[in-house]
Design a protein around this motif. Structure first.
Motif, mmCIF file in Angstrom:
data_model
loop_
_atom_site.group_PDB
_atom_site.id
_atom_site.type_symbol
_atom_site.label_atom_id
_atom_site.label_comp_id
_atom_site.label_asym_id
_atom_site.label_seq_id
_atom_site.Cartn_x
_atom_site.Cartn_y
_atom_site.Cartn_z
ATOM 1 N N LEU A 50 65.498 78.354 -17.861
ATOM 2 C CA LEU A 50 66.322 77.624 -16.901
ATOM 3 C C LEU A 50 65.610 76.389 -16.362
ATOM 4 N N LYS A 51 64.283 76.470 -16.288
ATOM 5 C CA LYS A 51 63.519 75.322 -15.765
ATOM 6 C C LYS A 51 63.599 74.114 -16.690
ATOM 7 N N ASP A 52 64.015 74.346 -17.936
ATOM 8 C CA ASP A 52 64.093 73.255 -18.911
ATOM 9 C C ASP A 52 65.415 72.492 -18.846
ATOM 10 N N VAL A 53 66.370 73.000 -18.042
ATOM 11 C CA VAL A 53 67.640 72.310 -17.887
ATOM 12 C C VAL A 53 67.903 72.061 -16.401
ATOM 13 N N LYS A 54 68.821 71.167 -16.140
ATOM 14 C CA LYS A 54 69.206 70.882 -14.756
ATOM 15 C C LYS A 54 70.452 71.702 -14.433
ATOM 16 N N VAL A 55 70.236 72.843 -13.786
ATOM 17 C CA VAL A 55 71.338 73.757 -13.504
ATOM 18 C C VAL A 55 72.108 73.298 -12.270
ATOM 19 N N GLY B 138 69.232 71.429 -27.809
ATOM 20 C CA GLY B 138 69.443 70.069 -27.335
ATOM 21 C C GLY B 138 69.730 69.975 -25.843
ATOM 22 N N LEU B 139 69.858 71.120 -25.183
ATOM 23 C CA LEU B 139 70.142 71.118 -23.746
ATOM 24 C C LEU B 139 68.922 70.790 -22.891
ATOM 25 N N LYS B 140 67.746 70.746 -23.498
ATOM 26 C CA LYS B 140 66.535 70.460 -22.724
ATOM 27 C C LYS B 140 66.682 69.126 -21.984
ATOM 28 N N GLY B 141 66.493 69.185 -20.673
ATOM 29 C CA GLY B 141 66.606 67.998 -19.837
ATOM 30 C C GLY B 141 68.031 67.630 -19.465
#
Length: 349
Positions: A171-176, A142-145
């Motif tokens: 990592l590209k799938d989340v906003k780090v 569920g962390l995607k985006g």
């Protein structure tokens, strides 16, 4: 989740700001340098220069009575985290020091002159991804985006990478958001990020403060290793190498003492770091006190190589690393293999 007042948040930030790494060795990326940490007297003229972190090796050795009857002196230098400690080892300012599982990979990527000489294996249950108590997220998928706070180059950084990979994300799938723990706590508390990847004792304090809940932890995802790392020059010196051997044996005995006396160590740790006793005790039982000193064997090398390869692929380190070149196994002796199961506590410990 009810939003906390600035005063309540400040009360939680204060002790957390004293720590940039857990006693277990997990370390954050930082440019901070070491400061004088004092001396421990011993017999003879030899001085072993030891890099330490707040509430780290000196505190546990002293609590366990393992700084008595030294045949050498110790000069302690205190660092805020693992990376600058390893920089000091590379610069020959420090002979040996303790760090978590990720800083040696970053140092190896920079071709630093370091050697991993000792390992300990503990549970990774304190390495967590936290979400607010009222979050609708149920799993790492569920962390995607979503936005995630994490300290760059830390053990939590790799735990985030590994947890995402397990559910087919990167990592590209989340906003780090690269934030040190105190800043990560502030962002998390203010709902400026959706999740926070962190480690004990921050996990314990956040849970004790009812700031959030665990979305996932590193158990079965990361290796749970921490290391003692030495300068090659110190190992090439016969007298210093003997002192390093004795120092490592004292650390092993001190770790055994921690397991047998979790409440006593939690009191010392809390006093030394400013942590609330309850949070310190939780962290001892969950993570810090579970450690077993193990051999730096082929499984350790393979596990760290996996981290190195992941960080190379993500361009978090500048080059491909052969981690085996940064290991010295001379102190393995009769230590158990690195696959030894970490210790756990019963209800009454």
């Amino acid at each position: 989740m009810r939003r906390r007042t600035p005063l309540a948040t400040a009360a939680l930030l204060a002790p957390l700001s004293l720590l940039l790494s857990a006693c277990s060795g997990a370390s954050t990326a930082s440019t901070s340098t070491g400061s004088g940490g004092g001396h421990t007297d011993g017999k003879g003229s030899l001085t072993l220069n030891v890099g330490d972190q707040k509430g780290g090796s000196e505190a546990v050795l002293r609590a366990a009575g393992e700084l008595d009857n030294l045949d050498y002196k110790i000069r302690w230098s205190t660092f805020t985290s693992g990376p600058p400690l390893l920089e000091a080892i590379n610069a020959k300012a420090v002979d040996i020091g303790g760090v978590g599982n990720t800083p040696p990979v970053s140092a190896a990527g920079a071709d630093s002159k370091i050697k991993v000489v000792s390992a300990s294996h503990g549970t990774a249950k304190g390495d967590t991804i936290l979400v607010p108590k009222d979050s609708k997220l149920k799993s790492p998928a569920g962390l995607k985006g979503k936005s995630v706070a994490v300290a760059q180059g830390s053990s939590a950084h790799y735990q985030l990478v590994a947890s995402l990979k397990k559910v087919g994300l990167g990592l590209k799938d989340v906003k780090v958001k690269y934030l040190q723990p105190a800043d990560g706590l502030a962002a998390f508390t203010a709902h400026k990020v959706d999740a926070w990847a962190v480690w004990d004792p921050y996990t314990s304090q956040a849970l004790r403060g009812k700031l959030g809940r665990v979305l996932t932890d590193g158990d079965g995802v990361t290796n749970g290793l921490a290391f003692q790392v030495a300068a090659p020059g110190a190992l090439d010196d016969k007298k210093k190498s003997a002192a390093v051997k004795d120092y490592l044996e004292r650390l092993r005995r001190a770790q055994n003492w921690v397991y047998k006396h979790p409440r006593a160590w939690a009191k010392v740790w809390a006093k030394d770091t400013g942590l609330p006793y309850e949070a310190a005790y939780d962290a001892v039982r969950r993570t810090n006190g579970t450690r077993v000193t193990v051999a730096v064997d082929k499984n350790v090398i393979a596990s760290e190589q996996q981290i190195a390869d992941a960080f190379t692929e993500l361009k978090l380190i500048p080059r491909k690393v052969d981690f085996s070149k940064f290991v010295d196994t001379r102190f393995n002796g009769q230590l158990p293999p690195s696959t030894t199961t970490p210790r756990t506590y019963g209800k009454e410990s």
